[in-house]
Design an enzyme around this catalytic site. Structure first.
Site, PDB file in Angstrom:
ATOM      1  N   GLY A 141      76.449 -47.181 -73.421  1.00  0.00           N
ATOM      2  CA  GLY A 141      76.073 -45.859 -72.936  1.00  0.00           C
ATOM      3  C   GLY A 141      75.013 -45.235 -73.821  1.00  0.00           C
ATOM      4  O   GLY A 141      74.776 -45.658 -74.955  1.00  0.00           O
ATOM      5  N   CYS A 142      74.366 -44.180 -73.303  1.00  0.00           N
ATOM      6  CA  CYS A 142      73.245 -43.576 -74.029  1.00  0.00           C
ATOM      7  C   CYS A 142      73.710 -42.829 -75.277  1.00  0.00           C
ATOM      8  O   CYS A 142      73.216 -43.080 -76.389  1.00  0.00           O
ATOM      9  CB  CYS A 142      72.451 -42.667 -73.101  1.00  0.00           C
ATOM     10  SG  CYS A 142      73.427 -41.417 -72.227  1.00  0.00           S
ATOM     11  N   PHE A 143      74.664 -41.896 -75.132  1.00  0.00           N
ATOM     12  CA  PHE A 143      75.202 -41.216 -76.311  1.00  0.00           C
ATOM     13  C   PHE A 143      75.804 -42.235 -77.272  1.00  0.00           C
ATOM     14  O   PHE A 143      75.639 -42.129 -78.492  1.00  0.00           O
ATOM     15  CB  PHE A 143      76.287 -40.220 -75.908  1.00  0.00           C
ATOM     16  CG  PHE A 143      75.782 -38.841 -75.559  1.00  0.00           C
ATOM     17  CD1 PHE A 143      74.889 -38.164 -76.371  1.00  0.00           C
ATOM     18  CD2 PHE A 143      76.237 -38.200 -74.410  1.00  0.00           C
ATOM     19  CE1 PHE A 143      74.445 -36.890 -76.069  1.00  0.00           C
ATOM     20  CE2 PHE A 143      75.803 -36.924 -74.087  1.00  0.00           C
ATOM     21  CZ  PHE A 143      74.905 -36.267 -74.913  1.00  0.00           C
ATOM     22  N   ALA A 144      76.521 -43.210 -76.722  1.00  0.00           N
ATOM     23  CA  ALA A 144      77.176 -44.215 -77.567  1.00  0.00           C
ATOM     24  C   ALA A 144      76.156 -44.965 -78.414  1.00  0.00           C
ATOM     25  O   ALA A 144      76.401 -45.255 -79.590  1.00  0.00           O
ATOM     26  CB  ALA A 144      77.968 -45.190 -76.706  1.00  0.00           C
ATOM     27  N   THR A 145      75.004 -45.281 -77.836  1.00  0.00           N
ATOM     28  CA  THR A 145      73.973 -46.000 -78.587  1.00  0.00           C
ATOM     29  C   THR A 145      73.481 -45.171 -79.766  1.00  0.00           C
ATOM     30  O   THR A 145      73.443 -45.646 -80.912  1.00  0.00           O
ATOM     31  CB  THR A 145      72.797 -46.360 -77.667  1.00  0.00           C
ATOM     32  OG1 THR A 145      73.260 -47.262 -76.648  1.00  0.00           O
ATOM     33  CG2 THR A 145      71.672 -47.015 -78.434  1.00  0.00           C
TER      34      THR A 145
END
Length: 321
Positions: free
Chosen positions: A130-134
């Site tokens: 995911g974007c936030f996760a990255t």
């Protein structure tokens, strides 16, 4: 040439994916499926692709490909797999959150190259992060690798409106979003599961919370994440950990000065800055939510899965002004 097919081709992540793939020297786009736009020219939805990507959206998916990118909504990947007999030699890169968490029967490799490089190279099925996760993982994994995450990690991260998807909603409406900021899903965002999973992969005894405040920003693209926790080591030592951890990373750069978000928008880069304030370490991590946070990272993973240079098709310049 790698024959590529895209499922769910009308959304923002698919549009960015097609933009990147259209300029990838080793790729041939053979099928772009969208049930809601079947029969329409691809550039009628992705207007930035006029003159770059020819052809129409397909209603059915052509399985005569080497790799499938699944850009459908969360929960849709399993439906696709159940309704299509994907040949064993066709690779799958899933951009949803359906297979990011380890579970019995899940053979999808978690596709964060800076963490799982070797496994990605031999993967047949891959779950794109995911974007936030990255942004958050890249901000704290060097600390986990040192085993020094001994207290809660506090995160405030602001994301652009494209993170909410292409379908309009109240919180993506220009008159609401412009000149406005708001918090959503405080301490409960769906990306926390994969973040904790990755941290524990490097520091198995991590038993604290990642206290995450996601913020809606009044801009289209990018994520600006600020993270802090307690680490009793000198700034020089901590910065050294980060530079060592990312010394072979193709797209992560540890800077000596704090970055701004425009430096990464429209690129597959993650820029990181680390500084100490007493025992508190402050990390800044910035990415483009649709590229390093989604489609660019997916192409980076494809490159690894097919034995190509990670940077193939991804040497992109930021919109720094």
């Amino acid at each position: 040439m790698i024959k590529v097919g895209v499922v769910g081709g009308a959304g923002y992540t698919a549009g960015e994916l097609l933009r990147i793939l259209a300029n990838h020297p080793k790729v041939e786009i053979t099928c772009v499926q969208s049930s809601s736009n079947a029969g329409k020219p691809i550039h009628s939805v992705h207007k930035d692709l006029i003159g770059d990507v020819e052809g129409d959206f397909s209603s059915e998916f052509n399985l005569n490909v080497d790799v499938i990118f699944i850009c459908s909504g969360h929960g849709k990947t399993q439906e696709f797999l159940d309704s299509h007999k994907v040949p064993a030699d066709v690779k799958i890169i899933d951009l949803s959150n359906d297979f990011r968490l380890e579970a019995k029967g899940n053979d999808f490799v978690y596709g964060l190259p800076e963490l799982n490089l070797k496994a990605i190279k031999s993967a047949k099925h891959l779950a794109n992060p995911g974007c936030f996760a990255t942004a958050i993982q890249l901000g704290i994994l060097p600390l986990a690798a040192q085993g020094v995450l001994t207290e809660d990690v506090h995160v405030n991260a602001v994301t652009g409106s494209t993170g909410a998807g292409q379908n309009p909603s109240r919180t993506t409406h220009f008159s609401w979003r412009n000149n406005n900021v708001s918090i959503y899903k405080a301490f409960s965002h769906q990306h926390l599961g994969e973040i904790n999973q990755s941290v524990k992969q490097l520091q198995n005894d991590f038993a604290h919370d990642i206290k995450f405040l996601p913020v809606r920003g009044n801009f289209p693209k990018g994520i600006f994440a600020s993270l802090y926790t307690t680490v009793k080591a000198s700034e020089q030592e901590v910065v050294g950990w980060y530079k060592e951890f990312y010394k072979e990373a193709a797209f992560v750069h540890v800077l000596d000065e704090a970055p701004d978000m425009k430096q990464v928008v429209n690129t597959n880069k993650c820029l990181i800055h680390v500084e100490k304030h007493g025992d508190t370490v402050l990390i800044t991590s910035v990415i483009d939510n649709l590229i390093k946070g989604a489609s660019g990272q997916a192409v980076q993973n494809m490159n690894l899965m097919f034995g190509l240079d990670q940077k193939e098709g991804l040497r992109l310049k930021s919109s720094g002004f």
